[in-house]
Design an enzyme around this catalytic site. Structure first.
Site: not given
Ligand code: NAD
Ligand code: TDX
Length: 340
Positions: A34, A121-123, A148, A152
């Site tokens: 985008k 992600t590891d988050e 965020y 995810k």
């Protein structure tokens, strides 16, 4: 020859991945991006038009996504809103792109039977204590902290449900913190490097003891390529390179490599909900798929990254000004945190 659709290919990791693919395979690539504030056409400069095409568009556009997915063998999905600090200020785009956008891609790959790889992600696993021998594994429960990471995590769960309910051919990977060329200056390492380059004092959140598990972006790319080649359908692979370091250590290393005094930075009010520590156990990726990172020496990876920012000012100067104006509205200097 493989025809690969890469979403978010004008962003930091996506652009590095496209460069890696072109160098290490004979595929052709279509990038769907985008070009938000985080996407940059310049990150694709010099790539051969015979093998790479950029389609500027939104992953929540059902018809566009359907048409592009139908014309490719494989989708590698990087597109996302990726910055925690932005998600704390304005989470709407995170839900839209990360959750609804992933849903649109899943529906298209379900319809066309396309191979799908989801980048995460590891988050999603939340955080670990500092004094803890534990690291994240594929079975660590999900416990995201920020808007965020919650979006995810939601997208990962959608992918897993589409695998189980509809049998789509998908793999997932959850990687730790990346660094390297083409990273937006809002992120920790490029922000501090470009602060020093522009004569601004680097900014450290909270106590600086928060630990991130750093991996060079080229190692992330090689891991994803390995999963595309040999990953087991339906599996999640954790990607990490045993690079745990706290933020204060990383900042001091940057200052030292750039010839500045070790205390030449500002302590800043902490990020709300700031995750304490991330750490990845990538044993299955190493043992089952035989992957190993090349950039084991963090200091030389950092030195190369500093050199890249010093020699690519045109790539980052315009976004630096916008980013720092935004940060200035939310950050406060704090007194009394003592460096050791
Ligand atoms: P980035 O912000 O640098 O790039 C994101 C790209 O996605 C940009 O080019 C942007 O224009 C594009 N994009 C955003 N919304 C879009 C939309 N609705 N439709 C189409 N394109 C859109 O992000 P990054 O750091 O390169 O991260 C890429 C992926 O890797 C993300 O999924 C992120 O969650 C994941 N990840 C990042 C890290 C890290 O350290 N940066 C670590 C692990 C996983
Ligand atoms: O100016 C800063 N000062 C500071 O101390 C900034 C921008 C960050 N920090 C701290 C916060 C974190 O502890 O540095 C650490 C790294 O911050 P970010 O670069 O914002 O990364 P992080 O929040 O850890 O998330 C990153 O890794 C996981 C990526 O942005 C995510 O997309 C990825 O999923």
């Amino acid at each position: 020859m493989n025809k690969i659709l890469v979403t978010g290919g004008a962003g930091f990791i996506g652009a590095n991945f496209v460069r890696h693919l072109l160098e290490h395979s004979d595929c052709t690539v279509t990038i769907l991006d985008k070009l938000t504030y985080a996407g940059n056409k310049e990150s694709l400069a010099g790539l051969p038009a015979s093998r790479v095409k950029l389609v500027v568009g939104d992953i929540i556009d059902t018809e566009l996504v359907d048409r592009l997915v139908a014309a490719h063998d494989t989708v590698v999905h990087f597109a996302a809103e990726s910055h925690n600090d932005n998600s704390l200020r304005e989470p709407t785009a995170f839900v839209r792109t990360n959750v609804v956008g992933t849903f649109e891609l899943l529906e298209a790959v379900r319809k066309h039977g396309t191979r799908f790889h989801h980048i995460s992600t590891d988050e999603v696993y939340g955080d670990l204590e500092l004094e803890d021998s534990q690291r994240f594994t594929e079975t660590t429960p999900y416990q995201p902290s920020s808007p965020y990471s919650a979006t995810k995590a939601s997208s990962d769960l959608l992918v897993r449900a589409w695998v189980r309910s509809f049998g789509i051919n998908a793999t997932l990977s959850n990687c730790s913190n990346n660094y390297g060329p083409y990273q937006h200056v809002e992120k920790f390492i490029p922000r501090q490097i470009t602060n020093v380059l522009t004569g601004v004092r680097p900014k450290l959140y909270g106590s600086g003891t928060n630990v991130r598990d750093w991996i060079h972006v080229h190692d992330h790319s090689s891991a994803v390529q390995r999963i595309l080649e040999a990953g087991e359908p339906g599996r999640t692979y954790l990607i990490g390179a045993d690079g745990e370091r706290n933020n204060l250590e990383v900042l001091r290393q940057i200052l030292e490599l750039m010839g500045r005094p070790r205390d030449e930075f500002d302590w800043i009010s902490d990020r709300p909900g700031h995750d304490l520590r991330y750490a990845i156990d990538a044993t299955p990726l190493r043992q089952e798929l035989g992957w190993k990172p090349e950039f084991q020496d963090f200091s030389s990876g950092l030195e190369r990254t500093i050199h890249w920012y010093a020699t690519h000012r045109q790539w980052w100067e315009a976004s630096k000004e916008i980013t720092e104006t935004q940060y200035a509205q939310q950050e406060q200097l704090v007194e009394g945190v003592k460096s050791s």
